[in-house]
Design a protein around this motif. Sequence first.
Motif, mmCIF file in Angstrom:
data_model
loop_
_atom_site.group_PDB
_atom_site.id
_atom_site.type_symbol
_atom_site.label_atom_id
_atom_site.label_comp_id
_atom_site.label_asym_id
_atom_site.label_seq_id
_atom_site.Cartn_x
_atom_site.Cartn_y
_atom_site.Cartn_z
ATOM 1 N N ASP A 238 -16.760 3.785 4.446
ATOM 2 C CA ASP A 238 -16.364 2.531 5.069
ATOM 3 C C ASP A 238 -14.994 2.607 5.736
ATOM 4 N N HIS A 239 -14.275 3.691 5.512
ATOM 5 C CA HIS A 239 -12.963 3.883 6.138
ATOM 6 C C HIS A 239 -13.117 4.850 7.317
ATOM 7 N N PRO A 240 -12.491 4.559 8.470
ATOM 8 C CA PRO A 240 -12.648 5.467 9.622
ATOM 9 C C PRO A 240 -12.140 6.870 9.372
ATOM 10 N N THR A 273 -7.865 2.208 -2.205
ATOM 11 C CA THR A 273 -7.534 1.106 -1.302
ATOM 12 C C THR A 273 -7.870 1.511 0.130
ATOM 13 N N LEU A 274 -8.652 0.680 0.808
ATOM 14 C CA LEU A 274 -9.099 1.022 2.156
ATOM 15 C C LEU A 274 -8.368 0.258 3.251
ATOM 16 N N PHE A 275 -8.041 -1.007 2.993
ATOM 17 C CA PHE A 275 -7.496 -1.852 4.048
ATOM 18 C C PHE A 275 -6.325 -2.679 3.529
ATOM 19 N N VAL A 296 7.919 14.945 -6.178
ATOM 20 C CA VAL A 296 8.027 13.488 -6.122
ATOM 21 C C VAL A 296 6.903 12.999 -5.217
ATOM 22 N N ALA A 297 5.945 12.293 -5.818
ATOM 23 C CA ALA A 297 4.682 11.977 -5.167
ATOM 24 C C ALA A 297 4.546 10.488 -4.904
ATOM 25 N N CYS A 298 3.803 10.156 -3.864
ATOM 26 C CA CYS A 298 3.477 8.767 -3.566
ATOM 27 C C CYS A 298 2.403 8.269 -4.520
ATOM 28 N N THR A 299 2.599 7.071 -5.051
ATOM 29 C CA THR A 299 1.543 6.344 -5.749
ATOM 30 C C THR A 299 1.410 4.972 -5.095
ATOM 31 N N PHE A 300 0.295 4.289 -5.417
ATOM 32 C CA PHE A 300 -0.028 3.057 -4.701
ATOM 33 C C PHE A 300 -0.582 1.974 -5.629
#
Length: 347
Positions: A238-240, A273-275, A296-300
Amino acid sequence: MTAPMAGDWRMPPEWAPHARTWMAFPTKGYTLGDTPAEAEAARRTWASVANAVARFEPVSMVVAPADADLARGLLDPAVELHQTDLDDAWMRDMGPSFVLSADGSRLGAVDWVFNGWGAQSWASWEYDAQIGRYVAGLAGAEVVTSPIVNEGGGFHVDGEGTVLLTETVQLDPGRNPGATKASIEAEFARSLGVDTFVWLPRGLTRDYDEFGTRGHVDIVATFPSPGVVLVHSQEDPDHPDHAVSRSLIDSLRGVVEAGGRTLEIVEIPAPATLFDDDGPVDYSYVNHLVVNGGVVACTFDDAHDDRALDVLRQVYPSREVVGVDAREIFARGGGIHCITQQQPALP
């Protein structure tokens, strides 16, 4: 594709020992946002990244003079402040790319031409275009002047002669009109000491929106070690970027790097998370910073955070992986790698 013979400078891989990490503190414009709350969120997130990095190695923060007291109040006391005028806060892109001489005895700093990611209408770069030389001077590095428009987020090196880059950045008419792959390769060979070029056709979908970079590779793929490429994998159709990431992964199959090895491809999942309110997100765990003894990593705050951090632990087995919530950075057009720049240590 192999280019002309590499020059006298070599860019070490990100996992080589660092002397320090350089950053810049948000000062104005779209990065601060439209409200005091948005400005506070930006400043606190940049500071959180700096404080996480400072656990592992020295951090130097460039800050506009008017923001020095604000920055000092948010930053670990160990973080050094250097005051000068700024337009924005994306040190990876406006700052220098550090290199070492072939014998490892001298520190150099490649000063790319910076023009606001291809002269984007919303960008200003009067001050940021000078930051490469400013930081080089503070670091005691020899300036390696480059004639091309380029940003540090637009490429990754493996330290052994291979570089990842995207056709839509270095060949962007807003950056280098009339450039060819051959001319870009020759300049990269001279300034970074690379001789094997892995051209990806594009970046992630969101990166071509208004505040995007038009295809930076540092949210798409990176080298965690020689012979290995870590690639963003959007698993949800569903994500481009589902189609985009499959195409990019396919383009890397069978690629032989400078050392003669066929690249081992390791996929790291995109967040669940898509949008967001502006469309399909480009959240990416690829956009991490390797530091001395750590990552050092990105989290969401995302269902896939733990999976992704486990992948990072697998590809960096001797390092402590630390996550920092990067949603406020991505809301402004980038991630942790985009706001940091490593300075290699001299042997």
